[in-house]
Design a protein around this motif. Structure first.
Motif, PDB file in Angstrom:
ATOM      1  N   VAL A  63      40.483  25.254  34.824  1.00  0.00           N
ATOM      2  CA  VAL A  63      39.849  26.807  33.709  1.00  0.00           C
ATOM      3  C   VAL A  63      38.545  27.398  33.898  1.00  0.00           C
ATOM      4  CG1 VAL A  63      39.749  25.164  32.221  1.00  0.00           C
ATOM      5  CG2 VAL A  63      40.997  27.421  32.132  1.00  0.00           C
ATOM      6  N   ALA A  64      37.627  26.930  33.760  1.00  0.00           N
ATOM      7  CA  ALA A  64      36.734  27.414  33.660  1.00  0.00           C
ATOM      8  C   ALA A  64      36.162  28.004  34.948  1.00  0.00           C
ATOM      9  CB  ALA A  64      35.232  26.558  33.708  1.00  0.00           C
ATOM     10  N   THR A  65      36.262  28.219  35.940  1.00  0.00           N
ATOM     11  CA  THR A  65      36.174  28.717  37.444  1.00  0.00           C
ATOM     12  C   THR A  65      37.283  29.767  37.486  1.00  0.00           C
ATOM     13  OG1 THR A  65      35.628  26.503  39.134  1.00  0.00           O
ATOM     14  CG2 THR A  65      36.392  28.682  39.990  1.00  0.00           C
ATOM     15  N   LEU A  66      38.189  29.395  36.809  1.00  0.00           N
ATOM     16  CA  LEU A  66      38.902  31.241  36.477  1.00  0.00           C
ATOM     17  C   LEU A  66      38.554  32.138  35.232  1.00  0.00           C
ATOM     18  CD1 LEU A  66      42.885  30.526  36.761  1.00  0.00           C
ATOM     19  CD2 LEU A  66      41.241  31.262  38.111  1.00  0.00           C
ATOM     20  N   HIS A  67      37.832  31.521  34.038  1.00  0.00           N
ATOM     21  CA  HIS A  67      37.374  32.375  32.759  1.00  0.00           C
ATOM     22  C   HIS A  67      36.044  32.655  32.665  1.00  0.00           C
ATOM     23  CE1 HIS A  67      36.514  32.351  28.736  1.00  0.00           C
ATOM     24  NE2 HIS A  67      37.507  33.096  28.528  1.00  0.00           N
ATOM     25  N   ASP A  68      35.093  31.580  33.431  1.00  0.00           N
ATOM     26  CA  ASP A  68      34.150  32.342  33.572  1.00  0.00           C
ATOM     27  C   ASP A  68      33.088  32.457  34.625  1.00  0.00           C
ATOM     28  OD1 ASP A  68      33.265  30.682  31.228  1.00  0.00           O
ATOM     29  OD2 ASP A  68      34.182  29.406  31.852  1.00  0.00           O
ATOM     30  N   ALA A  69      33.885  32.448  36.274  1.00  0.00           N
ATOM     31  CA  ALA A  69      33.343  32.965  37.329  1.00  0.00           C
ATOM     32  C   ALA A  69      34.178  34.409  37.628  1.00  0.00           C
ATOM     33  CB  ALA A  69      33.021  31.801  38.238  1.00  0.00           C
ATOM     34  N   VAL A  70      35.739  33.744  37.284  1.00  0.00           N
ATOM     35  CA  VAL A  70      36.345  35.422  37.885  1.00  0.00           C
ATOM     36  C   VAL A  70      36.583  36.283  36.435  1.00  0.00           C
ATOM     37  CG1 VAL A  70      38.642  36.092  38.507  1.00  0.00           C
ATOM     38  CG2 VAL A  70      37.532  34.029  39.315  1.00  0.00           C
ATOM     39  N   MET A  71      37.157  35.664  35.816  1.00  0.00           N
ATOM     40  CA  MET A  71      37.770  37.101  34.321  1.00  0.00           C
ATOM     41  C   MET A  71      36.174  37.573  34.321  1.00  0.00           C
ATOM     42  SD  MET A  71      40.736  37.366  34.197  1.00  0.00           S
ATOM     43  CE  MET A  71      40.632  38.349  32.681  1.00  0.00           C
ATOM     44  N   ALA A  72      35.628  36.742  33.323  1.00  0.00           N
ATOM     45  CA  ALA A  72      34.129  37.783  32.883  1.00  0.00           C
ATOM     46  C   ALA A  72      33.757  38.603  33.800  1.00  0.00           C
ATOM     47  CB  ALA A  72      32.928  36.560  33.013  1.00  0.00           C
ATOM     48  N   GLN A  73      34.007  38.470  35.406  1.00  0.00           N
ATOM     49  CA  GLN A  73      33.439  39.581  36.292  1.00  0.00           C
ATOM     50  C   GLN A  73      34.543  40.836  35.730  1.00  0.00           C
ATOM     51  OE1 GLN A  73      30.389  39.030  36.716  1.00  0.00           O
ATOM     52  NE2 GLN A  73      30.575  37.074  35.745  1.00  0.00           N
ATOM     53  N   PRO A 110      46.021  48.459  41.992  1.00  0.00           N
ATOM     54  CA  PRO A 110      47.047  49.107  40.979  1.00  0.00           C
ATOM     55  C   PRO A 110      47.909  47.620  41.091  1.00  0.00           C
ATOM     56  CG  PRO A 110      46.491  50.730  42.895  1.00  0.00           C
ATOM     57  CD  PRO A 110      45.911  49.636  43.846  1.00  0.00           C
ATOM     58  N   GLY A 111      47.252  47.093  39.732  1.00  0.00           N
ATOM     59  CA  GLY A 111      48.529  45.943  39.350  1.00  0.00           C
ATOM     60  C   GLY A 111      47.923  44.398  39.814  1.00  0.00           C
ATOM     61  N   ARG A 112      46.324  44.152  40.297  1.00  0.00           N
ATOM     62  CA  ARG A 112      46.615  42.900  40.137  1.00  0.00           C
ATOM     63  C   ARG A 112      44.746  43.271  41.129  1.00  0.00           C
ATOM     64  NH1 ARG A 112      49.102  43.538  46.373  1.00  0.00           N
ATOM     65  NH2 ARG A 112      46.988  43.254  47.130  1.00  0.00           N
ATOM     66  N   VAL A 113      44.952  41.915  40.743  1.00  0.00           N
ATOM     67  CA  VAL A 113      42.950  41.904  41.932  1.00  0.00           C
ATOM     68  C   VAL A 113      43.057  39.957  42.560  1.00  0.00           C
ATOM     69  CG1 VAL A 113      40.667  41.044  40.682  1.00  0.00           C
ATOM     70  CG2 VAL A 113      41.812  42.378  39.226  1.00  0.00           C
ATOM     71  N   ASP A 114      43.186  39.879  43.963  1.00  0.00           N
ATOM     72  CA  ASP A 114      42.744  39.209  44.361  1.00  0.00           C
ATOM     73  C   ASP A 114      41.745  38.483  44.346  1.00  0.00           C
ATOM     74  OD1 ASP A 114      45.545  39.996  45.621  1.00  0.00           O
ATOM     75  OD2 ASP A 114      44.079  41.141  46.758  1.00  0.00           O
ATOM     76  N   PHE A 115      40.891  37.256  44.332  1.00  0.00           N
ATOM     77  CA  PHE A 115      39.722  37.004  43.970  1.00  0.00           C
ATOM     78  C   PHE A 115      39.284  35.335  45.135  1.00  0.00           C
ATOM     79  CE2 PHE A 115      42.315  34.368  41.244  1.00  0.00           C
ATOM     80  CZ  PHE A 115      42.151  33.175  41.749  1.00  0.00           C
ATOM     81  N   GLU A 116      38.302  35.256  45.782  1.00  0.00           N
ATOM     82  CA  GLU A 116      37.579  33.827  46.241  1.00  0.00           C
ATOM     83  C   GLU A 116      36.124  33.877  45.401  1.00  0.00           C
ATOM     84  OE1 GLU A 116      40.029  35.185  50.718  1.00  0.00           O
ATOM     85  OE2 GLU A 116      36.947  35.394  50.455  1.00  0.00           O
ATOM     86  N   VAL A 117      36.126  32.790  45.884  1.00  0.00           N
ATOM     87  CA  VAL A 117      35.059  32.311  44.609  1.00  0.00           C
ATOM     88  C   VAL A 117      35.025  31.542  45.594  1.00  0.00           C
ATOM     89  CG1 VAL A 117      33.844  30.199  43.340  1.00  0.00           C
ATOM     90  CG2 VAL A 117      36.059  32.635  42.780  1.00  0.00           C
TER      91      VAL A 117
END
Length: 135
Positions: A63-73, A110-117
């Motif tokens: 959840v920290a990867t999603l919140h702090d690494a992805v969603m913060a950006q 449009p409507g989404r963000v694809d992500f890779e960490v």
């Protein structure tokens, strides 16, 4: 979606922010339908999300990867998106420990963000954030 008691806050000597070392972007696909960004982040050993997860072998919670690494950006770039209403195709490929650099790759459509960490050449997490009304 990413708020609540599951996310520890930084205490004395702790930080609750992942420092951004580098940002590359935006790059637009030729048709302009995809906006890409790449961030390099540092995960310090005093990062508050390691507290209690685990004492002798610190692991960054998913959840920290999603919140702090992805969603913060995502929020820094496009605060108008608000919070996602769904997460799809979420995969945690390997654990993340302290004192590492992570590369966060974002593709806004449009409507989404694809992500890779990734940590180096190894994927640590990937997925898709869905947003209502984002065009």
């Amino acid at each position: 979606l990413f708020e609540g008691p599951a996310l520890a806050k930084g205490g004395e000597g702790r930080t609750d922010v992942l420092p951004v070392l580098h940002h590359h972007g935006p790059e637009l696909d030729p048709d302009g339908a995809v906006e890409r960004h790449v961030f390099r982040l540092f995960v310090p050993e005093n990062f508050a999300r390691f507290d209690g997860h685990f004492a002798n072998w610190p692991v960054l919670p998913g959840v920290a990867t999603l919140h702090d690494a992805v969603m913060a950006q995502v929020q820094a770039l496009h605060p108008e998106l608000g919070q996602p209403n769904r997460v799809r195709n979420l995969k945690f490929h390997r654990v993340v420990g302290p004192n590492v650099e992570l590369e966060v790759r974002l593709a806004f459509r449009p409507g989404r963000v694809d992500f890779e960490v990734a940590e180096g050449s190894e994927l640590t997490a990937s997925g898709r954030l869905l947003f209502e009304g984002f065009q």
